[in-house]
Design a protein around this motif. Structure first.
Motif, PDB file in Angstrom:
ATOM      1  N   GLU A  19       0.833  -1.211   0.000  1.00 49.92           N
ATOM      2  CA  GLU A  19       0.000   0.000   0.000  1.00 49.92           C
ATOM      3  C   GLU A  19       0.866   1.258   0.000  1.00 49.92           C
ATOM      4  O   GLU A  19       0.584   2.219  -0.732  1.00 49.92           O
ATOM      5  CB  GLU A  19      -0.925  -0.002   1.223  1.00 49.92           C
ATOM      6  N   ILE A  20       1.921   1.267   0.787  1.00 50.98           N
ATOM      7  CA  ILE A  20       2.817   2.429   0.830  1.00 50.98           C
ATOM      8  C   ILE A  20       3.511   2.619  -0.515  1.00 50.98           C
ATOM      9  O   ILE A  20       3.615   3.745  -1.026  1.00 50.98           O
ATOM     10  CB  ILE A  20       3.841   2.272   1.972  1.00 50.98           C
ATOM     11  N   LEU A  21       3.954   1.559  -1.136  1.00 54.91           N
ATOM     12  CA  LEU A  21       4.613   1.657  -2.440  1.00 54.91           C
ATOM     13  C   LEU A  21       3.658   2.178  -3.512  1.00 54.91           C
ATOM     14  O   LEU A  21       4.050   2.966  -4.382  1.00 54.91           O
ATOM     15  CB  LEU A  21       5.201   0.313  -2.849  1.00 54.91           C
ATOM     16  N   ILE A  22       2.413   1.749  -3.471  1.00 50.71           N
ATOM     17  CA  ILE A  22       1.423   2.227  -4.451  1.00 50.71           C
ATOM     18  C   ILE A  22       1.192   3.719  -4.280  1.00 50.71           C
ATOM     19  O   ILE A  22       1.151   4.475  -5.263  1.00 50.71           O
ATOM     20  CB  ILE A  22       0.120   1.421  -4.339  1.00 50.71           C
ATOM     21  N   VAL A  23       1.072   4.187  -3.040  1.00 54.03           N
ATOM     22  CA  VAL A  23       0.869   5.621  -2.788  1.00 54.03           C
ATOM     23  C   VAL A  23       2.078   6.421  -3.279  1.00 54.03           C
ATOM     24  O   VAL A  23       1.930   7.460  -3.927  1.00 54.03           O
ATOM     25  CB  VAL A  23       0.595   5.874  -1.291  1.00 54.03           C
TER      26      VAL A  23
END
Length: 166
Positions: A19-23
């Motif tokens: 999720e952090i990488l996608i953001v």
């Protein structure tokens, strides 16, 4: 009465690495899309700043002519080779160089009529001038017109993009 509190299990709270990488990926993509608008805006601001600085030097030349009761000239120097017309000098009535100036890199003078280089803008002891119009242009193609009034000797920057007809 006793209130039961839920027991948190490991992995139930926070964000996952995915999720952090996608953001971060979405923020990077947005930055890439927005960046060109910032750079073109910066080039326009730099052009306006250079035009205001040039007008300030024209006003100083007029003031010097009136206060010393001797003509002053701003001479736009002829381009050398592939160099843009970026240099200009303040001279006395005998064209002795008093000060030299240069526009920022990527900005140059452009004269629309058939005048030959060097372009001379004169200021007289009574406050009048030779008059004229000179454009400042940047590498993106935006131009600003600087007008020199022959009767009052005042210089000003035209506020709209001069690709339009007057």
């Amino acid at each position: 009465m006793r209130v039961k509190t839920p027991i948190s299990r490991p992995g139930d709270s926070g964000f996952t690495l995915i999720e952090i990488l996608i953001v971060l990926l979405l923020l990077g993509a947005a930055a890439v899309l927005v960046m060109p608008s910032f750079t073109t805006g910066l080039a326009g601001v730099e052009l306006e700043s250079a035009a205001r600085d040039f007008v300030t030097e024209l006003k100083r030349a007029r003031l010097a002519a009136v206060s010393t009761q001797q003509p002053r000239r701003i001479i736009l120097m002829e381009p050398e080779g592939s160099e843009d017309a970026r240099r200009y000098v303040l001279t006395d009535e005998f064209e002795r160089r008093l000060e030299a100036f240069s526009l920022p890199k990527g900005i140059g003078f452009y004269v629309e009529d058939s005048r030959s280089w060097p372009v001379v803008l004169s200021f007289y002891p009574d406050g009048t001038s030779s008059g004229g119009e000179v454009y400042l242009a940047n590498s993106a193609g935006k131009r600003l017109k600087v007008r020199l009034d022959p009767v009052t000797g005042y210089a000003k920057v035209a506020r709209r993009d001069e690709r339009d007809t007057d």
